[in-house]
Structures are given as structure tokens and as C-alpha cells.
Design a protein around this motif. Structure first.
Motif, PDB file in Angstrom:
ATOM      1  N   SER A   1       1.045  -1.256  -0.249  1.00 45.60           N
ATOM      2  CA  SER A   1      -0.308  -0.313   0.321  1.00 45.60           C
ATOM      3  C   SER A   1       1.087   0.912   0.177  1.00 45.60           C
ATOM      4  N   LEU A   2       0.338   2.428  -0.737  1.00 44.39           N
ATOM      5  CA  LEU A   2       1.047   2.831  -0.620  1.00 44.39           C
ATOM      6  C   LEU A   2       0.192   4.754  -0.155  1.00 44.39           C
ATOM      7  N   PRO A   3       0.984   5.934   0.802  1.00 42.84           N
ATOM      8  CA  PRO A   3       1.201   6.667   0.688  1.00 42.84           C
ATOM      9  C   PRO A   3      -0.208   8.061  -0.242  1.00 42.84           C
ATOM     10  N   THR A   4      -1.342   8.286  -0.214  1.00 42.37           N
ATOM     11  CA  THR A   4      -2.107   8.946  -1.637  1.00 42.37           C
ATOM     12  C   THR A   4      -1.083  10.449  -1.893  1.00 42.37           C
ATOM     13  N   PRO A   5      -0.642  10.900  -2.295  1.00 46.42           N
ATOM     14  CA  PRO A   5       0.152  12.037  -2.940  1.00 46.42           C
ATOM     15  C   PRO A   5      -1.344  13.274  -2.974  1.00 46.42           C
ATOM     16  N   GLN A   6       0.614  14.286  -1.785  1.00 48.12           N
ATOM     17  CA  GLN A   6      -1.108  15.486  -1.048  1.00 48.12           C
ATOM     18  C   GLN A   6      -1.160  16.209  -2.584  1.00 48.12           C
ATOM     19  N   ALA A   7      -1.572  17.144  -2.931  1.00 48.49           N
ATOM     20  CA  ALA A   7      -1.623  18.858  -3.527  1.00 48.49           C
ATOM     21  C   ALA A   7      -2.047  19.659  -2.262  1.00 48.49           C
ATOM     22  N   MET A   8      -1.051  20.552  -1.980  1.00 48.24           N
ATOM     23  CA  MET A   8      -1.257  21.698  -0.771  1.00 48.24           C
ATOM     24  C   MET A   8      -1.107  22.654  -1.312  1.00 48.24           C
ATOM     25  N   ALA A   9      -1.873  23.421  -0.995  1.00 51.40           N
ATOM     26  CA  ALA A   9      -2.804  24.551  -1.380  1.00 51.40           C
ATOM     27  C   ALA A   9      -1.434  25.828  -0.276  1.00 51.40           C
ATOM     28  N   SER A  10      -2.074  26.660  -1.212  1.00 46.53           N
ATOM     29  CA  SER A  10      -0.883  28.212  -0.726  1.00 46.53           C
ATOM     30  C   SER A  10      -1.975  29.128  -0.012  1.00 46.53           C
TER      31      SER A  10
ATOM     32  N   ASP B   1      -4.937  31.568  -7.512  1.00 44.37           N
ATOM     33  CA  ASP B   1      -4.614  30.278  -6.900  1.00 44.37           C
ATOM     34  C   ASP B   1      -4.024  28.896  -7.120  1.00 44.37           C
ATOM     35  N   SER B   2      -3.172  28.923  -6.090  1.00 46.64           N
ATOM     36  CA  SER B   2      -2.213  27.448  -6.718  1.00 46.64           C
ATOM     37  C   SER B   2      -1.543  26.103  -5.614  1.00 46.64           C
ATOM     38  N   PHE B   3      -1.201  25.383  -5.672  1.00 41.79           N
ATOM     39  CA  PHE B   3      -0.779  24.455  -5.394  1.00 41.79           C
ATOM     40  C   PHE B   3       0.257  23.896  -5.241  1.00 41.79           C
ATOM     41  N   ARG B   4       0.426  23.390  -4.691  1.00 41.08           N
ATOM     42  CA  ARG B   4       2.071  22.656  -4.851  1.00 41.08           C
ATOM     43  C   ARG B   4       2.335  21.263  -4.966  1.00 41.08           C
ATOM     44  N   ILE B   5       2.579  20.289  -5.712  1.00 39.45           N
ATOM     45  CA  ILE B   5       1.580  19.007  -5.715  1.00 39.45           C
ATOM     46  C   ILE B   5       3.016  18.228  -5.521  1.00 39.45           C
ATOM     47  N   GLU B   6       4.003  16.717  -4.483  1.00 41.40           N
ATOM     48  CA  GLU B   6       4.970  16.578  -4.092  1.00 41.40           C
ATOM     49  C   GLU B   6       4.506  15.022  -4.659  1.00 41.40           C
ATOM     50  N   PRO B   7       4.619  14.186  -5.210  1.00 39.01           N
ATOM     51  CA  PRO B   7       3.371  13.407  -5.625  1.00 39.01           C
ATOM     52  C   PRO B   7       4.361  12.084  -5.006  1.00 39.01           C
ATOM     53  N   THR B   8       5.842  12.293  -4.790  1.00 39.76           N
ATOM     54  CA  THR B   8       7.093  10.750  -4.730  1.00 39.76           C
ATOM     55  C   THR B   8       7.412  11.382  -3.179  1.00 39.76           C
ATOM     56  N   ARG B   9       7.105  12.449  -3.509  1.00 35.69           N
ATOM     57  CA  ARG B   9       8.097  13.114  -1.389  1.00 35.69           C
ATOM     58  C   ARG B   9       7.809  12.154  -0.506  1.00 35.69           C
TER      59      ARG B   9
END
Length: 626
Positions: A320-329, A399-407
Motif C-alpha cells: 500500500s502507498l500513501p496518497t499524494p497530496q496537493a498542498m494549497a497555498s 490560486d495555486s497548489f504544490r504537488i509532491e507526488p513522490t516525496r
């Protein structure tokens, strides 16, 4: 007589000042930042009389520092470069140590994939299956440990950034305070000690971050960062501050006195090294490790789903893997949220992304500024860089979001399977030739291409009406699922599987494709799971999971080697700069000893002049009073 006396007194005073200066130089020979002082003397000017003029003695005009602003600036620059190199090297060395001390990931991967070979040899052996699950747990443990160690260094760097900025601000305050004192003192004398103290503070500051210092006509010094931010002007210090990243609250960034984030604009010194290392070594390493974890889990789970477990059921996920997050500014004004899924591991990179909305359209760039092509899917989701993005709520322009899919994938990777019988060693479908086949064909491979196809296990007949044509027919309903011309070696597909034959079928030959009824003894899928060790599942089909880890170790090793080499280079350059500066400003004890003798003799000679003047004067008085 008076002229001779005053001339002697002036020489005596000048020699005394010179002796005091030499004594001060000797006393401060070991003082860091001290600039050797020299006495400037000029002949005393007297009015011209008659046909000739006799000088009136000597005046001390100043006691100045032996100083070169060019050489001092060179020392500041080289000090900043050296401290940056040392800090960068320390951090890179620590990362290499973490990689070596956190477990043998290469060995754990080899053992994990090799465990499926053992299962393939004895698919009914529960101990082999248990060992395979044990290998999976050991592999996950190494991933988790490495990911935790990398995250720990991230936290340490955040703390060091905060403490370094505090030291920077203290130094800025002290420079501004000295500017004020120097400006107030400059009219009456040259405050050499204060100037040396200020230079020492600028040198200290250069060790924290790259700076440029400019001397002003009022005696103050203006100090700027290497990217142009004003740090000190006159008696005012423009302090830096630290705060959370606009997207990621766990990441510490640096802001100037106006509140602008200048993290990416600072360079030089230990602070610049930490920011550079974090952005260009540590975070890419975290992402590369996470990329390997995602590729591992995704490829293994996908292959699991193509087989049958010991109970005859489709294989369930092993990982199982964690779901990647999109962090809102934190500056967003809308209430939109973005969901992220990894949809194509082959296209997944180790980059982070910024998703922006301009009021009508979404765009995405890597955090390094490279644009990423986005495709709008029929269901309204967006796809790009191997990701599928779903937007909910209402976004506002800007509006913007930071996506760190693999971190965080390596720290969140886990074993989802607990029952060893769940390992899908058997193929989900089988292909059997008809007993009356006369051609030379045989089953070369039968692969599941879509384990989610509802008709995967349906009975299908693959027939060859002629040697050059084929037909795929649902056995129960008689529905033709596909037909056409056939070339030997051509893959034939239907219902989520793909069949490839070797040799050439004859007219009238056929094969029956159906659910695997021999699952207890079949090892086809276990062999496929084992072969994933060499499967190119990353970088557009050019790199395996093991290859990705090898790339990670190479990148970290190169960073460490380059950092160590740079330390040696910068140490040499700093030594050269210091030598050149000390040749002008440093105290040479042999030279000062010679000056001591010279000025001592000058003092004694001037005293003798005064004594001679007094003797002559007494002789005149005696002659007058006879």
C-alpha cells in the motif's frame, strides 16, 4: 634657541606616538581581524626667512590602518565560498552516511524479487510464500528507514536555517551599531579599532551568506546580500526572518525585511549552502527514493492482479502507498481542493510541481520552472507528468497548489498483505491447444493486460479458419470478439488478455482460452513477479526499480564527491586571499622589532636635541650674567 627646543620636542612626541603604535601592533599580533597601524608624519612648515629656511620639526598627521579594501573584499568573498563549501560537504557526507547505515536496499530488492523464484519452484509451499512476505516486510523496512532518515535531515536543516538567520540578524545589528559609532567619531579622529571590528563582523556575516559591502563617504558601510537585498544602511539593519513555506508548513523559508520570500535568491555562506543543498540534493533524493517505492508497489500490485492466489482468487495488492497530496497555498482566496493520483508510473518523474489557476485555465510547472503539458480528460480531470488531478470546489484567479507526488512515498510504503496464500503465483487464464491441431504453433505467452476486465475468465476459442486468418469467439454465446488476417508471431487480444503463439498454425487449428483450472500447481505469475526485477517500469520504459535506486546512489555519491573537491579548492583560494591580505594588513613581529629600535633611537636623539638646546640656553644665561 626656541626653534631648536620646539624641534626636539616635536621629534620626541612623534617618536613617542610611533613607539606606542609599534607597541599596539605587537600586542595585537595574534588578534583576529586586526590591521597593522602605521604613523603618518609630515615636516612642520615654518615661514620662510631671509635667504634660507630651517625646518621647524615634525607633525604626526594620522595613525592609519595598513589596509586594502580590494584585498579585504576578496577575503570576505573567499570566506563565504569556503563556509558554503564546508557546510555543503558536511550535509552531503551525512546523506551518504545515512544511505550506507540505513540498510542494504539493493540487497533487500534482490531478496524480494528472488523470493518469487522460490515460490515459483514450489507454488504450494506455504513456507516459501511466508518467506516471500517476510522479504517484502524487510524491503519496506529499509525504504521506511531511509525515508525517515532523509526527512530527519530535512528537519535538521530547517532548524539550522532558523538559528543561522538569528546569527545573521545579530551580526547586522552589530554592524549598524558600529556604523553609528564610526560616523560620530570620524570627525575628530580615525577610529581604527572600530573599523577593524566592523570589518571582522562583515567577515563573520560573509560566512553566513554571500555579501557585498560598500564604504560610504560618511564613514558608514552599506551591506547587501549577493542577490541585492539591503542588509545594512547607515545605522539601520534590515533583518531577515524565517517562516513556513507558503505551501508546506514543514519547510522553513527565509524572508527579507519586507516579508518577501527570498529563499531561492540567497547564495553563499552556510545559509546559502543549506538552501541550495536542500533544494538540489536532499529533496531530489527524497523524491527519487519515493519514485522507486511507487514503481515497486505499483508494478508488483499490478502483476499480482493478473494472477490467482492459492485460493483461486484474483491476486490482491501486496503493498500500500500513501496518497499524494496537493498542498494549497496559504494565499489562495478560493476554496478549491485538488486530488492527486499516480496514473502512469512510466511517465512519473522525481520532480515537484506547482499547479496554478489564472481564472479560466489551469497550468502546471515543475518547481524549477519547466512547463508541463496538461490534458483535460472527458471526466473533467487533468492529466500530466504521469498524474491525474481532480479539482473540487471553486478556485479563484491566482490560486495555486504544490504537488509532491513522490516525496513521502518511501516513508508511507507498507505491506498490505498478511496471508501468504494471497500471493498470486498462478496465471489467471490458460490457453490449451485443441487435440486435433496439425500446425507447428504452440503457446509462447499468455499475458493479462487488464485484470479489471469483467470477461477476463470467460471461455474463448481462438481459431484459424485458414493459415493466414484468425477468429476469436466467445465460446458460450458464439459472439465473434475479433477476426482478421494473421501473421505468425502476431499477438491476439481479447477480454483483457493477449496471446502470442510460436510457429505457424494450420488451417482448422484452435486454442481454448479460459480461467486457469490448474492454479494450485501453476507458477506462471510468480515467474512474472520475479522478472519485475529487470522490468523497465520507469523513465519511459528505460529504468527498473533497482536501476532507479542505483541512480539515486550515484547522484548522492556524485554530490558528496563534488562537495569534497570543492572544499579543497575553496580552502586553497581562501588561504591565498588571506595571505595576500595579511601581507598588507598583518603584523610582522620582525618588522615591528626593527621599528621599535628605530623609534627608540629617534626618541633618544630628540631628547638629546632638547638637552643640547637647554645646555646652550644655560651657557647664554651664564655669559649674560657673567
Amino acid at each position: 634657541m626656541a626653534n631648536l627646543f620646539s624641534t626636539g620636542v616635536s621629534g620626541l612626541n612623534a617618536a613617542q606616538v610611533a613607539l606606542n603604535t609599534v607597541g599596539n601592533n605587537i600586542a595585537n599580533a595574534g588578534t583576529d581581524g586586526y590591521s597593522r597601524e602605521v604613523v603618518l608624519q609630515t615636516e612642520r612648515v615654518v615661514p620662510q626667512a631671509a635667504r634660507y629656511t630651517v625646518g621647524g620639526g615634525v607633525d604626526v598627521t594620522a595613525v592609519e590602518r595598513a589596509y586594502s579594501s580590494y584585498l579585504t573584499q576578496a577575503v570576505w568573498t573567499s570566506n563565504g565560498n569556503l563556509q558554503r563549501a564546508n557546510t555543503y560537504n558536511d550535509l552531503a557526507g551525512t546523506l551518504n552516511s545515512m544511505l550506507n547505515a540505513s540498510g542494504d536496499l539493493q540487497g533487500a530488492l534482490d531478496s524480494f524479487y528472488g523470493g518469487f523464484d522460490t515460490v515459483a519452484n514450489t507454488p504450494n509451499d506455504s513456507s516459501a510464500r511466508q518467506a516471500a512476505l517476510g522479504n517484502a516486510s524487510a524491503l519496506v523496512s529499509v525504504f521506511n528507514t531511509l525515508g525517515t532518515q532523509f526527512a530527519s535531515q530535512q528537519q535538521q536543516i530547517n532548524g539550522q536555517i532558523g538559528s543561522t538567520v538569528a546569527s545573521v540578524n545579530t551580526t547586522l545589528d552589530n554592524i549598524a551599531s558600529l556604523n553609528k559609532k564610526i560616523h560620530e567619531t570620524l570627525g575628530s579622529s580615525t577610529p581604527n579599532a572600530l573599523l577593524d571590528q566592523r570589518d571582522a563582523l562583515v567577515n563573520t556575516l560573509s560566512g553566513y551568506l554571500g555579501v557585498t559591502a560598500v564604504a560610504q563617504t560618511d564613514g558608514t558601510m552599506s551591506v547587501y546580500s549577493s542577490s541585492g537585498q539591503a542588509l545594512v544602511s547607515g545605522s539601520s539593519a534590515f533583518k531577515l526572518s524565517v517562516a513556513n513555506d507558503a505551501y508546506d508548513a514543514s519547510r522553513t523559508n527565509v524572508f527579507d525585511s519586507s516579508g518577501t520570500d527570498i529563499t531561492t535568491r540567497l547564495s553563499g555562506g552556510s545559509l546559502g549552502a543549506m538552501l541550495d543543498y536542500r533544494a538540489n540534493v536532499l529533496e531530489p533524493a527524497q523524491n527519487r527514493l519515493g519514485q522507486a517505492a511507487i514503481a515497486l508497489a505499483t508494478s508488483v500490485n499490478a502483476q499480482q492482479g493478473k494472477g490467482l492466489d492459492l485460493n483461486g482468487q484474483p491476486g490482491a495488492p501486496i503493498f500500500s502507498l500513501p496518497t499524494p497530496q496537493a498542498m494549497a497555498s496559504k494565499n489562495n482566496t478560493g476554496n478549491a481542493a485538488v486530488g492527486v493520483q499516480v496514473s502512469d508510473v512510466n511517465a512519473l518523474d522525481n520532480a515537484d510541481y506547482t499547479l496554478r489557476y489564472d481564472g479560466s485555465n489551469w497550468s502546471m510547472n515543475t518547481t524549477a520552472g519547466q512547463p508541463v503539458a496538461l490534458t483535460t480528460n472527458p471526466d473533467g480531470t487533468l492529466s500530466g507528468a504521469g498524474l491525474t488531478l481532480s479539482v473540487s470546489g471553486s478556485a479563484q484567479a491566482g490560486d495555486s497548489f504544490r504537488i509532491e507526488p513522490t516525496r513521502n512515498a518511501s516513508t508511507g510504503l507498507a505491506v498490505a498483505m498478511t496471508d501468504p496464500s494471497g500471493i498470486a503465483a498462478a496465471a489467471a487464464v490458460q490457453a490449451q491447444p485443441a487435440s486435433g491441431n496439425t500446425g507447428s504453433s504452440a503457446v509462447s505467452s499468455l499475458q493479462v493486460t487488464d485484470a479489471s476486465n469483467a470477461a477476463l475468465s470467460s471461455n474463448v476459442t481462438v481459431s484459424f479458419p485458414t493459415a493466414g486468418t484468425y477468429a476469436i469467439t466467445d465460446t458460450a454465446s458464439g459472439t465473434v470478439l475479433g477476426s482478421g488476417a494473421y501473421t505468425p508471431g502476431q499477438a491476439l487480444a481479447a477480454n483483457g488478455w493477449s496471446l502470442t503463439l510460436s510457429g505457424a498454425p494450420a488451417a482448422g487449428d484452435s486454442y481454448a482460452v479460459s480461467a486457469n483450472s490448474n492454479g494450485l500447481n501453476d507458477n506462471s505469475n510468480a515467474l512474472a513477479l520475479s522478472s519485475l526485477a529487470d522490468s523497465k517500469v520507469l523513465a519511459g520504459g528505460s529504468r527498473s526499480v533497482i536501476g532507479n535506486y542505483t541512480l539515486l546512489t550515484t547522484e548522492i555519491g556524485n554530490a558528496g564527491a563534488q562537495a569534497a573537491s570543492n572544499v579543497a579548492t575553496q580552502t586553497s583560494l581562501h588561504s591565498q586571499a588571506m595571505s595576500s591580505q595579511q601581507a598588507v594588513s598583518g603584523v610582522n613581529l620582525d618588522e615591528e622589532a626593527a621599528n621599535m629600535v628605530k623609534y627608540q633611537q629617534a626618541y633618544q636623539a630628540s631628547a638629546q636635541v632638547i638637552s643640547t638646546a637647554q645646555t646652550i640656553f644655560n651657557s647664554l644665561l651664564s655669559a649674560v650674567h657673567g
